[in-house]
Design a protein around this motif. Structure first.
Motif, PDB file in Angstrom:
ATOM      1  N   ALA A 208       0.744  -1.129   0.104  1.00 15.14           N
ATOM      2  CA  ALA A 208       0.079   0.123  -0.009  1.00 15.14           C
ATOM      3  C   ALA A 208       0.812   1.237  -0.061  1.00 15.14           C
ATOM      4  O   ALA A 208       2.230   1.090   0.205  1.00 15.14           O
ATOM      5  N   ARG A 209       0.255   2.495  -0.082  1.00 12.07           N
ATOM      6  CA  ARG A 209       1.003   3.535  -0.191  1.00 12.07           C
ATOM      7  C   ARG A 209       0.567   4.333   1.106  1.00 12.07           C
ATOM      8  O   ARG A 209      -0.768   4.510   1.526  1.00 12.07           O
ATOM      9  N   GLY A 210       1.473   5.143   1.843  1.00 12.14           N
ATOM     10  CA  GLY A 210       1.287   6.056   2.678  1.00 12.14           C
ATOM     11  C   GLY A 210       0.929   5.659   4.139  1.00 12.14           C
ATOM     12  O   GLY A 210       0.175   6.303   4.944  1.00 12.14           O
ATOM     13  N   CYS A 211       1.272   4.560   4.327  1.00 14.07           N
ATOM     14  CA  CYS A 211       1.212   3.716   5.600  1.00 14.07           C
ATOM     15  C   CYS A 211       1.919   4.683   6.651  1.00 14.07           C
ATOM     16  O   CYS A 211       2.913   5.230   6.415  1.00 14.07           O
ATOM     17  N   LEU A 212       1.479   4.465   7.904  1.00 11.57           N
ATOM     18  CA  LEU A 212       2.008   5.156   8.956  1.00 11.57           C
ATOM     19  C   LEU A 212       3.587   4.533   9.080  1.00 11.57           C
ATOM     20  O   LEU A 212       4.227   5.202   9.309  1.00 11.57           O
ATOM     21  N   GLU A 213       3.649   3.429   8.933  1.00 13.85           N
ATOM     22  CA  GLU A 213       5.218   2.506   9.006  1.00 13.85           C
ATOM     23  C   GLU A 213       6.112   3.291   7.925  1.00 13.85           C
ATOM     24  O   GLU A 213       7.199   3.529   8.318  1.00 13.85           O
ATOM     25  N   ALA A 214       5.607   3.321   6.739  1.00 10.57           N
ATOM     26  CA  ALA A 214       6.480   3.945   5.618  1.00 10.57           C
ATOM     27  C   ALA A 214       6.458   5.317   5.793  1.00 10.57           C
ATOM     28  O   ALA A 214       7.563   5.752   5.523  1.00 10.57           O
ATOM     29  N   MET A 215       5.612   6.194   6.435  1.00  8.77           N
ATOM     30  CA  MET A 215       5.744   7.694   6.745  1.00  8.77           C
ATOM     31  C   MET A 215       6.753   7.985   7.815  1.00  8.77           C
ATOM     32  O   MET A 215       7.291   8.821   7.754  1.00  8.77           O
ATOM     33  N   ALA A 216       6.401   7.059   8.810  1.00 11.48           N
ATOM     34  CA  ALA A 216       7.059   7.644  10.173  1.00 11.48           C
ATOM     35  C   ALA A 216       7.331   6.616  11.203  1.00 11.48           C
ATOM     36  O   ALA A 216       7.227   6.860  12.339  1.00 11.48           O
ATOM     37  N   GLY A 217       7.505   5.219  10.682  1.00 10.33           N
ATOM     38  CA  GLY A 217       8.049   4.086  11.476  1.00 10.33           C
ATOM     39  C   GLY A 217       9.242   4.314  11.991  1.00 10.33           C
ATOM     40  O   GLY A 217      10.215   5.116  11.607  1.00 10.33           O
ATOM     41  N   PRO A 218       9.730   3.447  12.939  1.00 13.00           N
ATOM     42  CA  PRO A 218      10.919   3.585  13.569  1.00 13.00           C
ATOM     43  C   PRO A 218      12.244   3.603  12.520  1.00 13.00           C
ATOM     44  O   PRO A 218      13.212   4.020  12.696  1.00 13.00           O
ATOM     45  N   ARG A 219      12.000   2.632  11.459  1.00 11.42           N
ATOM     46  CA  ARG A 219      13.148   2.529  10.649  1.00 11.42           C
ATOM     47  C   ARG A 219      13.180   3.776   9.794  1.00 11.42           C
ATOM     48  O   ARG A 219      14.483   4.143   9.716  1.00 11.42           O
ATOM     49  N   THR A 220      12.178   4.410   9.469  1.00  7.87           N
ATOM     50  CA  THR A 220      12.199   5.600   8.635  1.00  7.87           C
ATOM     51  C   THR A 220      12.889   6.528   9.510  1.00  7.87           C
ATOM     52  O   THR A 220      13.565   7.595   9.249  1.00  7.87           O
ATOM     53  N   VAL A 221      12.728   6.519  10.811  1.00  8.00           N
ATOM     54  CA  VAL A 221      13.189   7.779  11.651  1.00  8.00           C
ATOM     55  C   VAL A 221      14.521   7.505  11.937  1.00  8.00           C
ATOM     56  O   VAL A 221      15.411   8.368  11.633  1.00  8.00           O
ATOM     57  N   LEU A 256      11.175  13.240  15.469  1.00  8.23           N
ATOM     58  CA  LEU A 256      10.213  12.397  16.441  1.00  8.23           C
ATOM     59  C   LEU A 256       8.887  13.132  16.394  1.00  8.23           C
ATOM     60  O   LEU A 256       7.777  12.554  16.422  1.00  8.23           O
ATOM     61  N   GLU A 257       8.756  14.390  16.496  1.00  7.23           N
ATOM     62  CA  GLU A 257       7.702  15.267  16.525  1.00  7.23           C
ATOM     63  C   GLU A 257       6.807  15.147  15.230  1.00  7.23           C
ATOM     64  O   GLU A 257       5.561  14.975  15.255  1.00  7.23           O
ATOM     65  N   THR A 258       7.456  14.801  13.949  1.00  8.97           N
ATOM     66  CA  THR A 258       6.689  14.594  12.602  1.00  8.97           C
ATOM     67  C   THR A 258       6.093  13.103  12.938  1.00  8.97           C
ATOM     68  O   THR A 258       4.908  12.807  12.442  1.00  8.97           O
ATOM     69  N   SER A 259       7.005  12.401  13.370  1.00  3.22           N
ATOM     70  CA  SER A 259       6.400  10.857  13.395  1.00  3.22           C
ATOM     71  C   SER A 259       5.348  10.973  14.358  1.00  3.22           C
ATOM     72  O   SER A 259       4.441  10.163  13.832  1.00  3.22           O
ATOM     73  N   ALA A 260       5.402  11.315  15.432  1.00  2.00           N
ATOM     74  CA  ALA A 260       4.297  11.509  16.470  1.00  2.00           C
ATOM     75  C   ALA A 260       2.885  12.157  15.975  1.00  2.00           C
ATOM     76  O   ALA A 260       1.946  11.707  16.500  1.00  2.00           O
ATOM     77  N   GLU A 261       3.065  13.135  15.048  1.00  2.00           N
ATOM     78  CA  GLU A 261       1.834  13.655  14.564  1.00  2.00           C
ATOM     79  C   GLU A 261       1.217  12.622  13.631  1.00  2.00           C
ATOM     80  O   GLU A 261      -0.047  12.573  13.683  1.00  2.00           O
ATOM     81  N   TYR A 262       1.854  11.926  12.816  1.00  2.00           N
ATOM     82  CA  TYR A 262       1.087  10.864  12.089  1.00  2.00           C
ATOM     83  C   TYR A 262       0.777   9.794  13.004  1.00  2.00           C
ATOM     84  O   TYR A 262      -0.293   8.997  12.800  1.00  2.00           O
ATOM     85  N   ALA A 263       1.641   9.444  13.974  1.00  2.26           N
ATOM     86  CA  ALA A 263       0.945   8.267  14.771  1.00  2.26           C
ATOM     87  C   ALA A 263      -0.250   8.781  15.520  1.00  2.26           C
ATOM     88  O   ALA A 263      -1.085   7.876  15.997  1.00  2.26           O
ATOM     89  N   ALA A 264      -0.341  10.050  15.834  1.00  2.04           N
ATOM     90  CA  ALA A 264      -1.620  10.416  16.400  1.00  2.04           C
ATOM     91  C   ALA A 264      -2.815  10.317  15.474  1.00  2.04           C
ATOM     92  O   ALA A 264      -4.005  10.200  16.051  1.00  2.04           O
ATOM     93  N   ALA A 265      -2.670  10.682  14.338  1.00  3.18           N
ATOM     94  CA  ALA A 265      -3.597  10.299  13.324  1.00  3.18           C
ATOM     95  C   ALA A 265      -4.066   8.985  13.152  1.00  3.18           C
ATOM     96  O   ALA A 265      -5.182   8.854  13.042  1.00  3.18           O
ATOM     97  N   ALA A 266      -3.115   8.075  13.203  1.00  2.00           N
ATOM     98  CA  ALA A 266      -3.539   6.583  13.159  1.00  2.00           C
ATOM     99  C   ALA A 266      -4.105   6.259  14.339  1.00  2.00           C
ATOM    100  O   ALA A 266      -5.102   5.515  14.456  1.00  2.00           O
ATOM    101  N   ALA A 267      -3.555   6.849  15.689  1.00  2.08           N
ATOM    102  CA  ALA A 267      -4.316   6.557  16.669  1.00  2.08           C
ATOM    103  C   ALA A 267      -5.832   7.073  16.776  1.00  2.08           C
ATOM    104  O   ALA A 267      -6.675   6.328  17.337  1.00  2.08           O
ATOM    105  N   GLU A 268      -6.120   8.078  16.244  1.00  2.00           N
ATOM    106  CA  GLU A 268      -7.543   8.468  15.947  1.00  2.00           C
ATOM    107  C   GLU A 268      -8.307   7.695  15.301  1.00  2.00           C
ATOM    108  O   GLU A 268      -9.588   7.345  15.613  1.00  2.00           O
ATOM    109  N   THR A 269      -7.612   7.227  14.357  1.00  2.00           N
ATOM    110  CA  THR A 269      -8.467   6.318  13.296  1.00  2.00           C
ATOM    111  C   THR A 269      -8.804   5.120  14.312  1.00  2.00           C
ATOM    112  O   THR A 269      -9.894   4.356  14.039  1.00  2.00           O
ATOM    113  N   THR A 270      -7.801   4.333  14.889  1.00  7.07           N
ATOM    114  CA  THR A 270      -8.148   3.160  15.713  1.00  7.07           C
ATOM    115  C   THR A 270      -9.293   3.489  16.578  1.00  7.07           C
ATOM    116  O   THR A 270      -9.994   2.589  16.925  1.00  7.07           O
TER     117      THR A 270
END
Length: 340
Positions: A208-221, A256-270
């Motif tokens: 897929a495209r634009g997944c949290l993992e691809a955008m801001a996962g720990p490997r990306t960071v 980390l702040e950028t990653s956290a913003e993406y993680a927050a959006a995914a958390a809201e979806t959850t």
């Protein structure tokens, strides 16, 4: 869920409890509670522990015997293997960390020796690890396996004594993002790392495209930070970025702040998808960087709290975040035996 399972779960979450309180919490009749409790006392799983102060007739209180039954939990964490020995209340009786070069059998044997517990009380081994299929036995004990995030959710459920009827999600950050959702006391995996947070984002390994993992996962960071260390040990490299971020503003903090913003959006979806009212942040990544991720997720959740969900959603960090997956793996073994 059987009467036995409901009673054990209720005591785990709120001990000590009287038989009358158990009837109220489980919806079982007092006769059914008394019959089941008698069997649990005979098995040594439940203990009577004094009487409740009340204006009327004092009621005998019940609690779980922490060491009546135990299980081993194992979690591969980068280049380390974490072992824990857990009792049926979720408490850790012993723990051990070894390099990933050692054998699992040797680690389990050493853990049991250090703990000094009767091997006959050990119900089995829970294994939280991605990769190859698990063995049928380790050190002569049966093995039950689960993915890291789901195991961590069970660990949070047991250690933090969440009420069985309360829906919650454990958001996991280790080598990757993950989540486990607990509904009616049972955990199931949730694709937290593969929630789409940018429709035109980069391709993820999942296709897929634009997944949290691809955008801001720990490997990306870690890659963006150019963190030094063993490339196979993502949790350790991510923790190094978090340590740099703690020192103040700079590239690591911004990542980390950028990653956290993406993680927050995914958390809201959850929260939207599963209707949970508790988010527990767990895993070694959140243990290292909760000072950034916790506030970001809480801010995002707070807006929808009042406007959309009409309920309060709590965001908290597990006090046992670094060993949650191992603890949960052990708890899965206990749960499968004690609540059948």
């Amino acid at each position: 869920m059987s009467a036995r399972a409901r009673i054990l779960d209720a005591i785990r979450a709120g001990e000590p409890l009287s038989r009358v309180e158990l009837a109220g919490r489980t919806g079982l009749t007092e006769a059914a509670v008394s019959t089941t409790v008698r069997k649990l006392l005979d098995e040594g799983l439940v203990l009577e522990t004094g009487r409740s102060p009340s204006g009327g007739k004092p009621r005998t209180l019940l609690r779980l015997d922490p060491a009546a039954r135990v299980a081993v939990g194992i979690h591969h964490d980068g280049n380390r293997i974490i072992y824990v020995l857990t009792g049926q209340t979720g408490g850790v009786l012993a723990r051990l960390a070894t390099p990933a070069t050692g054998t699992l059998t040797a680690g389990v044997e050493r853990l049991l020796q250090v703990a000094g517990v009767d091997r006959g009380r050990c119900l089995g081994v829970g294994l939280a690890s991605p990769g190859a299929p698990p063995p049928d036995e380790i050190a002569g004990l049966p093995v039950l396996s689960e993915d890291q995030a789901t195991a961590a959710a069970v660990g949070a459920y047991w250690v933090e004594r969440v009420e069985p009827e309360r829906p919650f999600a454990a958001l996991y950050l280790g080598t990757a993002f993950g989540a486990g959702v607990v509904l009616d006391g049972r955990a199931r995996p949730a694709g937290f790392g593969h929630v789409c947070v940018r429709v035109d984002g980069p391709e993820c390994w999942c296709g897929a495209r634009g997944c949290l993992e691809a955008m801001a996962g720990p490997r990306t960071v870690v890659a963006a930070a150019g963190a030094e260390g063993d490339a196979r040990d993502v949790p350790a490299a991510f923790a190094a970025v978090a340590r740099q971020a703690r020192s103040g503003p700079g590239p690591s903090r911004e990542l980390l702040e950028t990653s956290a913003e993406y993680a927050a959006a995914a958390a809201e979806t959850t929260v939207n998808l599963f209707g949970v009212d508790l988010l527990v942040l767990t895993g070694p990544g959140f243990a290292a960087a909760s000072f950034v991720y916790g506030p970001a997720i809480a801010r995002r959740i707070r807006v929808a709290d009042a406007r959309t969900w009409k309920r309060s959603v709590t965001v908290t960090v597990s006090p046992a975040a670094t060993i949650a997956a191992a603890t949960g793996a052990a708890a899965l073994v206990l749960q499968s035996h004690l609540t059948a």
